[in-house]
Write a protein that holds these residues in place. Structure first.
Motif, PDB file in Angstrom:
ATOM      1  N   GLU A 130       3.727   8.003   9.162  1.00 12.54           N
ATOM      2  CA  GLU A 130       4.584   6.832   8.948  1.00 12.54           C
ATOM      3  C   GLU A 130       4.677   5.953  10.201  1.00 12.54           C
ATOM      4  O   GLU A 130       4.598   4.738  10.114  1.00 12.54           O
ATOM      5  CB  GLU A 130       5.989   7.263   8.523  1.00 12.54           C
TER       6      GLU A 130
ATOM      7  N   TYR B 234      -1.892   2.853  -1.489  1.00 13.73           N
ATOM      8  CA  TYR B 234      -2.136   4.290  -1.315  1.00 13.73           C
ATOM      9  C   TYR B 234      -2.120   5.022  -2.653  1.00 13.73           C
ATOM     10  O   TYR B 234      -2.893   5.956  -2.879  1.00 13.73           O
ATOM     11  CB  TYR B 234      -1.130   4.913  -0.338  1.00 13.73           C
ATOM     12  N   GLU B 235      -1.248   4.596  -3.558  1.00 14.36           N
ATOM     13  CA  GLU B 235      -1.216   5.203  -4.881  1.00 14.36           C
ATOM     14  C   GLU B 235      -2.526   4.927  -5.622  1.00 14.36           C
ATOM     15  O   GLU B 235      -3.082   5.815  -6.279  1.00 14.36           O
ATOM     16  CB  GLU B 235      -0.022   4.677  -5.687  1.00 14.36           C
TER      17      GLU B 235
ATOM     18  N   GLU C 261       1.543  13.697   0.857  1.00 15.08           N
ATOM     19  CA  GLU C 261       2.213  12.730  -0.016  1.00 15.08           C
ATOM     20  C   GLU C 261       1.252  11.679  -0.549  1.00 15.08           C
ATOM     21  O   GLU C 261       1.336  11.296  -1.713  1.00 15.08           O
ATOM     22  CB  GLU C 261       3.355  12.055   0.735  1.00 15.08           C
ATOM     23  N   ARG C 262       0.353  11.185   0.292  1.00 15.88           N
ATOM     24  CA  ARG C 262      -0.517  10.085  -0.118  1.00 15.88           C
ATOM     25  C   ARG C 262      -1.709  10.531  -0.971  1.00 15.88           C
ATOM     26  O   ARG C 262      -2.184   9.795  -1.808  1.00 15.88           O
ATOM     27  CB  ARG C 262      -1.060   9.317   1.084  1.00 15.88           C
TER      28      ARG C 262
ATOM     29  N   ALA D  12       4.502   2.094   4.116  1.00 14.08           N
ATOM     30  CA  ALA D  12       5.849   2.205   3.551  1.00 14.08           C
ATOM     31  C   ALA D  12       6.281   0.928   2.831  1.00 14.08           C
ATOM     32  O   ALA D  12       7.298   0.935   2.135  1.00 14.08           O
ATOM     33  CB  ALA D  12       6.845   2.551   4.652  1.00 14.08           C
TER      34      ALA D  12
ATOM     35  N   ARG E  29       2.521   1.055  -0.480  1.00 20.77           N
ATOM     36  CA  ARG E  29       2.708   2.205  -1.372  1.00 20.77           C
ATOM     37  C   ARG E  29       1.797   2.100  -2.583  1.00 20.77           C
ATOM     38  O   ARG E  29       1.187   3.082  -3.010  1.00 20.77           O
ATOM     39  CB  ARG E  29       4.169   2.322  -1.795  1.00 20.77           C
ATOM     40  N   LYS E  30       1.677   0.882  -3.130  1.00 18.17           N
ATOM     41  CA  LYS E  30       0.791   0.679  -4.281  1.00 18.17           C
ATOM     42  C   LYS E  30      -0.676   0.903  -3.903  1.00 18.17           C
ATOM     43  O   LYS E  30      -1.439   1.488  -4.670  1.00 18.17           O
ATOM     44  CB  LYS E  30       0.997  -0.710  -4.874  1.00 18.17           C
TER      45      LYS E  30
END
Length: 177
Positions: free
Chosen positions: A126, A141-142, A172-173, A133, A138-139
């Protein structure tokens, strides 16, 4: 053992972790090759690396291959001839430095197809990846996880995070347990 390191940007003037890892492996008697783009991170197109670092690698027996490349974004390159460079060296193992980007995906595919073990390390967390973040980050990485996570989980034999924050970021990623 023949060890290939694949990295977008390899600096011999910064003497960063990848430099010392390749150097120490060669000094231990391994046949080590670094495959990187011609570009320098943060200064795409800038001239040369540090002479002292190149000399130290040369004395240790590290072969550094610089591939012509395009620089499509903030933190990555698209090196021409990556698969051919790996195949020509015929490594026993490959370590790809960086878990997120086209070089990682291309290296994973090449290693998976050639049945060569692959180690991927992660330095992202982070603190040094603040855009991750943001809502758009976030989108992104998703989307990377949905598109490439399954491939990477199949193709990568060993994930290495340089610390607990980097481990959590990777988990998480990409959904790496």
């Amino acid at each position: 053992m023949k060890i290939a390191h694949v990295i977008d940007y390899f600096h011999t003037d910064y003497l960063y972790q990848e430099f010392y890892l390749a150097k120490s492996q060669a000094e231990a008697g391994h046949d080590v090759r670094v495959i990187a783009s011609v570009h320098r991170h943060g200064s795409v197109g800038a001239a040369g690396d540090g002479e002292d670092g190149r000399r130290l690698l040369n004395e240790a027996g590290v072969d550094v291959i610089r591939l012509q490349a395009h620089h499509p974004g903030h933190d990555g390159s698209w090196s021409s001839g990556l698969r051919a460079a790996l195949k020509a060296f015929g490594p026993d193992v490959v370590q790809c430095h960086g878990a997120f980007g086209p070089t990682t995906l291309r290296t994973a595919l090449a290693c998976h197809r050639a049945d060569v073990p692959l180690v991927v390390d992660n330095h992202c967390r982070e603190l040094n990846t603040p855009a991750a973040a943001s809502p758009l980050g976030r989108k992104a990485y998703e989307a990377y996880r949905r598109c490439f996570g399954a491939l990477l989980r199949r193709a990568v034999d060993c994930w290495v995070a340089v610390g607990p924050d980097e481990r959590d970021f990777l988990s998480e990623r990409l959904g790496i347990p």
